[in-house]
Design a protein around this motif. Structure first.
Motif, PDB file in Angstrom:
ATOM      1  N   VAL A  48       0.850  -1.187   0.000  1.00  0.00           N
ATOM      2  CA  VAL A  48       0.000   0.000   0.000  1.00  0.00           C
ATOM      3  C   VAL A  48       0.885   1.235   0.000  1.00  0.00           C
ATOM      4  CG1 VAL A  48      -1.672   1.363   1.329  1.00  0.00           C
ATOM      5  CG2 VAL A  48      -1.929  -1.113   1.181  1.00  0.00           C
ATOM      6  N   ASP A  49       0.481   2.234  -0.802  1.00  0.00           N
ATOM      7  CA  ASP A  49       1.093   3.556  -0.794  1.00  0.00           C
ATOM      8  C   ASP A  49       0.066   4.503  -0.189  1.00  0.00           C
ATOM      9  OD1 ASP A  49       2.057   6.094  -1.295  1.00  0.00           O
ATOM     10  OD2 ASP A  49       2.520   5.732  -3.409  1.00  0.00           O
ATOM     11  N   VAL A  50       0.405   5.157   0.926  1.00  0.00           N
ATOM     12  CA  VAL A  50      -0.589   5.997   1.595  1.00  0.00           C
ATOM     13  C   VAL A  50      -1.027   7.168   0.727  1.00  0.00           C
ATOM     14  CG1 VAL A  50       0.118   5.399   3.943  1.00  0.00           C
ATOM     15  CG2 VAL A  50       1.165   7.364   2.802  1.00  0.00           C
ATOM     16  N   ASN A  51      -0.213   7.549  -0.239  1.00  0.00           N
ATOM     17  CA  ASN A  51      -0.568   8.667  -1.103  1.00  0.00           C
ATOM     18  C   ASN A  51      -1.371   8.236  -2.329  1.00  0.00           C
ATOM     19  OD1 ASN A  51       1.058  10.954   0.199  1.00  0.00           O
ATOM     20  ND2 ASN A  51       2.572   9.332  -0.041  1.00  0.00           N
ATOM     21  N   ALA A  52      -1.562   6.931  -2.470  1.00  0.00           N
ATOM     22  CA  ALA A  52      -2.283   6.411  -3.634  1.00  0.00           C
ATOM     23  C   ALA A  52      -3.785   6.472  -3.401  1.00  0.00           C
ATOM     24  CB  ALA A  52      -1.862   4.972  -3.905  1.00  0.00           C
ATOM     25  N   PRO A  53      -4.569   6.531  -4.471  1.00  0.00           N
ATOM     26  CA  PRO A  53      -6.019   6.479  -4.324  1.00  0.00           C
ATOM     27  C   PRO A  53      -6.456   5.137  -3.737  1.00  0.00           C
ATOM     28  CG  PRO A  53      -5.398   7.236  -6.526  1.00  0.00           C
ATOM     29  CD  PRO A  53      -4.144   6.725  -5.871  1.00  0.00           C
ATOM     30  N   VAL A  54      -7.449   5.186  -2.896  1.00  0.00           N
ATOM     31  CA  VAL A  54      -8.012   3.962  -2.330  1.00  0.00           C
ATOM     32  C   VAL A  54      -8.488   3.039  -3.445  1.00  0.00           C
ATOM     33  CG1 VAL A  54      -9.825   3.043  -0.818  1.00  0.00           C
ATOM     34  CG2 VAL A  54      -8.676   5.200  -0.234  1.00  0.00           C
ATOM     35  N   ALA A  55      -8.994   3.641  -4.525  1.00  0.00           N
ATOM     36  CA  ALA A  55      -9.548   2.857  -5.634  1.00  0.00           C
ATOM     37  C   ALA A  55      -8.500   1.992  -6.332  1.00  0.00           C
ATOM     38  CB  ALA A  55     -10.201   3.795  -6.647  1.00  0.00           C
ATOM     39  N   ARG A  56      -7.215   2.287  -6.137  1.00  0.00           N
ATOM     40  CA  ARG A  56      -6.184   1.416  -6.699  1.00  0.00           C
ATOM     41  C   ARG A  56      -6.285   0.020  -6.091  1.00  0.00           C
ATOM     42  NH1 ARG A  56       0.102   3.043  -6.184  1.00  0.00           N
ATOM     43  NH2 ARG A  56      -0.630   4.730  -7.565  1.00  0.00           N
ATOM     44  N   TYR A  57      -6.696  -0.050  -4.853  1.00  0.00           N
ATOM     45  CA  TYR A  57      -6.777  -1.328  -4.143  1.00  0.00           C
ATOM     46  C   TYR A  57      -8.217  -1.848  -4.051  1.00  0.00           C
ATOM     47  CZ  TYR A  57      -2.405   0.875  -2.907  1.00  0.00           C
ATOM     48  OH  TYR A  57      -1.195   1.538  -2.983  1.00  0.00           O
ATOM     49  N   LEU A  58      -9.165  -0.921  -4.045  1.00  0.00           N
ATOM     50  CA  LEU A  58     -10.587  -1.258  -4.008  1.00  0.00           C
ATOM     51  C   LEU A  58     -11.267  -0.526  -5.169  1.00  0.00           C
ATOM     52  CD1 LEU A  58     -11.506  -0.871  -0.199  1.00  0.00           C
ATOM     53  CD2 LEU A  58     -11.510  -3.005  -1.501  1.00  0.00           C
ATOM     54  N   PRO A  59     -11.239  -1.072  -6.368  1.00  0.00           N
ATOM     55  CA  PRO A  59     -11.804  -0.361  -7.520  1.00  0.00           C
ATOM     56  C   PRO A  59     -13.258   0.048  -7.324  1.00  0.00           C
ATOM     57  CG  PRO A  59     -10.502  -2.235  -8.241  1.00  0.00           C
ATOM     58  CD  PRO A  59     -10.598  -2.342  -6.755  1.00  0.00           C
ATOM     59  N   GLU A  60     -14.029  -0.766  -6.609  1.00  0.00           N
ATOM     60  CA  GLU A  60     -15.438  -0.455  -6.399  1.00  0.00           C
ATOM     61  C   GLU A  60     -15.643   0.777  -5.525  1.00  0.00           C
ATOM     62  OE1 GLU A  60     -14.587  -4.177  -3.792  1.00  0.00           O
ATOM     63  OE2 GLU A  60     -13.643  -3.058  -5.429  1.00  0.00           O
ATOM     64  N   PHE A  61     -14.592   1.202  -4.810  1.00  0.00           N
ATOM     65  CA  PHE A  61     -14.660   2.388  -3.959  1.00  0.00           C
ATOM     66  C   PHE A  61     -14.819   3.662  -4.781  1.00  0.00           C
ATOM     67  CE2 PHE A  61     -12.463   5.928  -1.814  1.00  0.00           C
ATOM     68  CZ  PHE A  61     -13.053   5.932  -0.565  1.00  0.00           C
ATOM     69  N   ALA A  62     -14.406   3.654  -6.017  1.00  0.00           N
ATOM     70  CA  ALA A  62     -14.327   4.877  -6.830  1.00  0.00           C
ATOM     71  C   ALA A  62     -15.684   5.470  -7.190  1.00  0.00           C
ATOM     72  CB  ALA A  62     -13.540   4.598  -8.111  1.00  0.00           C
ATOM     73  N   VAL A  63     -16.771   4.735  -6.977  1.00  0.00           N
ATOM     74  CA  VAL A  63     -18.081   5.236  -7.379  1.00  0.00           C
ATOM     75  C   VAL A  63     -18.432   6.520  -6.631  1.00  0.00           C
ATOM     76  CG1 VAL A  63     -18.894   2.914  -7.936  1.00  0.00           C
ATOM     77  CG2 VAL A  63     -19.309   3.860  -5.637  1.00  0.00           C
ATOM     78  N   ASN A  64     -19.359   7.270  -7.197  1.00  0.00           N
ATOM     79  CA  ASN A  64     -19.851   8.511  -6.582  1.00  0.00           C
ATOM     80  C   ASN A  64     -18.743   9.526  -6.334  1.00  0.00           C
ATOM     81  OD1 ASN A  64     -22.603   7.743  -6.478  1.00  0.00           O
ATOM     82  ND2 ASN A  64     -22.203   6.511  -4.635  1.00  0.00           N
ATOM     83  N   GLY A  65     -17.794   9.606  -7.281  1.00  0.00           N
ATOM     84  CA  GLY A  65     -16.797  10.674  -7.239  1.00  0.00           C
ATOM     85  C   GLY A  65     -15.701  10.515  -6.227  1.00  0.00           C
ATOM     86  N   LYS A  66     -15.388   9.271  -5.831  1.00  0.00           N
ATOM     87  CA  LYS A  66     -14.366   9.060  -4.804  1.00  0.00           C
ATOM     88  C   LYS A  66     -13.037   8.594  -5.385  1.00  0.00           C
ATOM     89  CE  LYS A  66     -16.587   6.171  -2.093  1.00  0.00           C
ATOM     90  NZ  LYS A  66     -17.806   5.840  -2.822  1.00  0.00           N
ATOM     91  N   GLY A  67     -12.853   8.702  -6.669  1.00  0.00           N
ATOM     92  CA  GLY A  67     -11.648   8.185  -7.293  1.00  0.00           C
ATOM     93  C   GLY A  67     -10.372   8.831  -6.817  1.00  0.00           C
ATOM     94  N   ALA A  68     -10.441  10.072  -6.312  1.00  0.00           N
ATOM     95  CA  ALA A  68      -9.228  10.780  -5.891  1.00  0.00           C
ATOM     96  C   ALA A  68      -8.922  10.630  -4.410  1.00  0.00           C
ATOM     97  CB  ALA A  68      -9.352  12.265  -6.243  1.00  0.00           C
ATOM     98  N   VAL A  69      -9.811  10.022  -3.633  1.00  0.00           N
ATOM     99  CA  VAL A  69      -9.583   9.889  -2.190  1.00  0.00           C
ATOM    100  C   VAL A  69      -8.392   8.963  -1.951  1.00  0.00           C
ATOM    101  CG1 VAL A  69     -10.539   9.035  -0.020  1.00  0.00           C
ATOM    102  CG2 VAL A  69     -11.992  10.306  -1.617  1.00  0.00           C
ATOM    103  N   THR A  70      -7.455   9.396  -1.109  1.00  0.00           N
ATOM    104  CA  THR A  70      -6.247   8.616  -0.852  1.00  0.00           C
ATOM    105  C   THR A  70      -6.345   7.843   0.455  1.00  0.00           C
ATOM    106  OG1 THR A  70      -5.114  10.363   0.373  1.00  0.00           O
ATOM    107  CG2 THR A  70      -4.886  10.375  -2.041  1.00  0.00           C
ATOM    108  N   VAL A  71      -5.464   6.883   0.600  1.00  0.00           N
ATOM    109  CA  VAL A  71      -5.378   6.118   1.842  1.00  0.00           C
ATOM    110  C   VAL A  71      -5.057   7.052   3.004  1.00  0.00           C
ATOM    111  CG1 VAL A  71      -4.140   4.269   3.043  1.00  0.00           C
ATOM    112  CG2 VAL A  71      -4.696   4.029   0.601  1.00  0.00           C
TER     113      VAL A  71
END
Length: 589
Positions: free
Chosen positions: A160-183
């Protein structure tokens, strides 16, 4: 990658100390008998030795005085008794205080099981269960620390990279505009999530799969990184990330990677029925219709997920949480088992939220929160609380921690806040430590409560040479901040007092001329000077006042001296009776 904020200098040497020897011991070593033990005015640097293990002892074993601790015990005892409302603040409590690897106090009071219903009907005495040192508590949001540690272990492993988007590890997380949220934003509550799932998971969804999907689908309230808003959704999603990357349920990850290595035998999710007699009861719930909750997680959303969730669900004891606290002070290791590298622990204790001054937060821990850390609070003091009434405070600068575990929601969450008790318990440990005089055997000390004022006044001083009065003194200032100031004032008529400009030097001292001194966390004596025009017979006074909320350890003054053109007008060190005190005492600590 945005630049990471550097820890205050007290932890600046950590990375250099992180290199392990072949035996697994860090380069930094400490001794529970070192000369800084029991000193509040001598902050430590770096972590304790990873070989430091807890032992039982008395406050005096590590240079502490026990009266503040006894006073805090009495406070807790009083709060388990009914007051004017007809009920106590909490049913019962277990407190633990430790300093320099020594558990200096364990205190159990009140009831682990006391009430039969939400109205506060007490059970017959034979059916009540008293608090004990080994009572198991629903830790509520302190569970978030275990999720954070599990996630940071994955960071250490390069998964895990704390600066990476959560969606890199949980693609389904990206819905509803959350693609840029980081760990990192999940760990620091800056993701943009609303405070809680809406609707609540137990009310709005029929089964665990639909509830998990609802968490992943939750929209943002604010743009990522623009706002601090504490939200369970952050840790719920982080828990899912841990499960996805490890291929194991969160409870197994926490057991295998944290609690089992540390020997925390009473810590985990969904405690077995065999331990029910040791578990503190929580709330009597009618919605959902659970009745008296004991042995199941109190948090309804965690309960609806089967008792295992990233934000809540962990049960533990004071003894087990003491081991985790000491492991943090040791830089991530305890009894030969390392759960985190020292540089990773440093990141947990580094403020990533400088954009949000009142919401300091590391990667997991809250930092510098006087509302429950009391006088142990400093820019590097770490901790967390839980809704059920649990509190953890870790102070690296004094190698100390304070644990206060209560079941304040038993039998109802509506009996009020226990934040004052949280402050009192942590502050007792701070006040048990010494602030040694700079000169001589004693110094003036004012340790006020809220909405109070203390004054230390000179006798009338008569200038003879026509020159200004030169004032010098040493000050140790540990207050809430600017709303709890120390001021030097002067008067020639005894009625109108004028502020005197001060110039202070020392670690954390304000720059330039100021009319008041305040602040906390620097833990150092300042040298202070001032000049008062010689316009006639003059009286000086030091005035320390507090507002209605929060106080630090207090203020100490030493070496007070007034001169005029080299002539000594007043020497408070040689003649303390020349000063009239109200709210100040002379003490050697």
């Amino acid at each position: 990658m945005r630049a990471r904020k550097v820890l205050v200098a007290t932890l600046g040497a950590l990375v250099a100390a992180a290199t392990l020897t072949s035996a697994g011991a860090a380069a930094i070593t400490t001794d529970s008998h070192d000369p800084l033990a029991g000193r509040f005015d001598r902050p430590r640097h770096g972590f304790a030795s990873p070989t430091t293990t807890l032992r039982e002892g008395r406050p005096s074993d590590v240079g502490l005085t026990d009266q503040p601790i006894r006073d805090a015990e009495q406070f807790l005892s009083d709060w388990t008794k009914p007051d004017a409302t007809g009920h106590p603040h909490f049913s019962g409590a277990v407190g633990l205080l430790a300093h320099d690897g020594v558990v200096v106090d364990r205190y159990a009071v009140g009831g682990a099981l006391r009430y039969a219903d939400a109205n506060g009907t007490e059970l017959p005495p034979g059916q009540q269960v008293p608090m004990r040192d080994d009572t198991i508590f629903d830790m509520a949001s302190i569970s978030k620390l275990f999720t954070s540690i599990a996630a940071l272990q994955l960071v250490e492993q390069g998964e895990v990279d704390v600066n990476a988007p959560v969606a890199r590890y949980l693609p389904e997380f990206a819905v509803n505009g959350k693609g840029a949220v980081t760990v990192e934003q999940l760990l620091t509550h800056t993701s943009g999530f609303d405070a809680d799932p809406v609707p609540s998971l137990w009310q709005g969804y029929p089964d665990i799969p639909s509830r998990r999907k609802a968490v992943l689908d939750s929209p943002l309230k604010n743009a990522p990184g623009t706002t601090y808003l504490y939200s369970d959704l952050n840790m719920l999603n982080l828990g899912f990330l841990v499960e996805k990357l490890t291929g194991e349920p969160l409870d197994k990850v926490v057991h295998d990677r944290i609690t089992a290595p540390l020997g925390m035998v009473d810590t985990g999710y969904n405690p077995p029925a065999s331990k029910l007699n040791r578990i503190a009861a929580t709330e009597y719930e009618s919605s959902p219709p659970r009745g008296l909750v004991r042995g199941q997680v109190h948090d309804e959303n965690a309960w609806s997920l089967g008792g295992v969730a990233g934000h809540a669900g962990v049960f533990s004891t004071a003894s087990d949480m003491a081991v985790l606290s000491q492991a943090i002070l040791n830089g991530g290791a305890y009894r030969g088992h390392r759960i985190l590298r020292p540089d990773t622990v440093e990141q947990m204790l580094t403020n990533y939220n400088q954009k949000f001054p009142d919401d300091s937060h590391g990667l997991g821990f809250e930092l510098d929160q006087p509302w429950y850390m009391g006088a142990l609070s400093s820019p590097v003091t770490a901790g967390h609380t839980g809704f059920t009434g649990t509190t953890l405070v870790i102070d690296p600068e004094s190698r100390s921690f304070a644990l206060l575990l209560t079941n304040r929601v038993h039998p109802t969450r509506n009996w009020g806040s226990i934040n004052t008790a949280r402050q009192v318990w942590a502050t007792s440990l701070a006040k048990a430590m010494a602030v040694k005089p700079v000169e001589g055997r004693d110094a003036w000390y004012a340790g006020l409560g809220n909405s109070s004022t203390a004054t230390l006044s000179t006798q009338p001083l008569t200038p003879r040479a026509g020159g200004p009065l030169q004032v010098s003194f040493s000050a140790f200032v540990d207050t809430e901040g600017p709303t709890d100031p120390l001021q030097l004032e002067s008067t020639t008529d005894g009625v109108y007092w004028q502020p005197v400009a001060l110039r202070a030097s020392g670690p954390g001292a304000p720059a330039g001329d100021v009319t008041s001194l305040s602040g906390h966390g620097h833990r150092a004596w300042w040298r202070v000077t001032a000049e008062v025009p010689a316009t006639g017979v003059t009286t000086l006074r030091w005035r320390y006042s507090t507002d209605p909320n929060y106080t630090g350890r207090g203020v100490s003054l030493d070496g007070v001296k007034v001169t005029e053109r080299g002539r000594t007008v007043l020497d408070g060190e040689r003649n303390p009776s020349a000063l009239t005190a109200s709210g100040w005492i002379l003490t050697g600590r």
